[in-house]
Design a protein around this motif. Structure first.
Motif, short mmCIF file in Angstrom:
data_model
loop_
_atom_site.label_atom_id
_atom_site.label_comp_id
_atom_site.label_asym_id
_atom_site.label_seq_id
_atom_site.Cartn_x
_atom_site.Cartn_y
_atom_site.Cartn_z
N LEU B 24 0.84 -1.21 0.00
CA LEU B 24 0.00 0.00 0.00
C LEU B 24 0.87 1.26 0.00
N LEU B 57 -6.16 -7.42 -1.49
CA LEU B 57 -6.43 -5.98 -1.39
C LEU B 57 -7.49 -5.58 -2.40
N LEU B 62 -9.40 -2.05 -1.90
CA LEU B 62 -8.40 -1.06 -1.52
C LEU B 62 -7.50 -0.73 -2.70
N LEU B 79 -4.25 2.72 -5.99
CA LEU B 79 -5.09 2.78 -4.81
C LEU B 79 -6.48 3.28 -5.16
N GLY B 83 -8.70 2.79 -0.28
CA GLY B 83 -7.31 2.57 0.10
C GLY B 83 -6.68 3.86 0.61
#
Lengths: 109, 109
Positions: B24, B57, B62, B79, B83
């Motif tokens: 991330l 994810l 996200l 993202l 996210g």
DNA sequence: CGGTATCCTTCTTGATACTG
DNA sequence: CAGTATCAAGAAGGATACCG
């Protein structure tokens, strides 16, 4: 886990295993908690894990341990200021997790 | 891990393993990142783990995955708003972790 | 380029029994 | 009461090789 140079990962290495947050949570609810009292609150934890987690939290000064030299023995655990300092941060995660939970489940109605 | 009813644990089940936050983090740095670019940034991650993490994810919305049907193949990751919504929360953890790191190391001078 | 398949290791957690 | 000792299980992550 690997010793991280990222503060976020450093934080998670301290509080991120299975029982650390539940333990901190229960310690937040009362000023002072005894070992077996804590164990009963944490459904399913073993002595080994509880002791291990408490020792680690103690090492990082998030939890204070006070032992009374009585018979039968008595040991009290409580949060330190450092431990309490986590509270606002955890609230942020709490809110995000709550929203995320809703989003993850709303389409499955 | 166990499916938690606590939002904090729920959040950590999503972002709390070894590679999720580093992934991330790298996705935050750029608007869009390609698979191998991401892999090179994350020193030591294997294809298996990277793919697994990205899929998870994605499931939680996200991360967005866009696949171009070109030759050679091209896949871009970015993202989502969800996210990005983690950012302020992670900042809180960041600050706490930073302070904690100092406290944990200052007596060892 | 962006992955899967297969196998293996290691780290975390659990079960059970026992003690000062 | 508040733990420790020992053994076992499971999940997470890693290594290597290969594919469309």
């Amino acid at each position: 886990m690997y010793d991280s140079d990222c503060p976020v990962l450093y934080a998670l290495n301290i509080i991120g295993q299975k029982w650390k947050l539940p333990i901190l949570w229960h310690l937040m609810l009362k000023d002072v908690t005894r070992y077996n009292e804590l164990k009963r609150s944490l459904n399913g934890i073993t002595n080994i894990m509880l002791t291990k987690c408490l020792r680690e939290l103690e090492e990082h000064s998030l939890v204070k341990r006070v032992e009374y030299d009585t018979k039968p023995p008595k040991v009290e655990y409580s949060l330190t200021e450092r431990g309490k300092a986590l509270l606002p941060t955890l609230n942020g995660l709490y809110k995000w997790g709550e929203e995320q939970y809703k989003l993850d489940h709303e389409e499955i109605d």
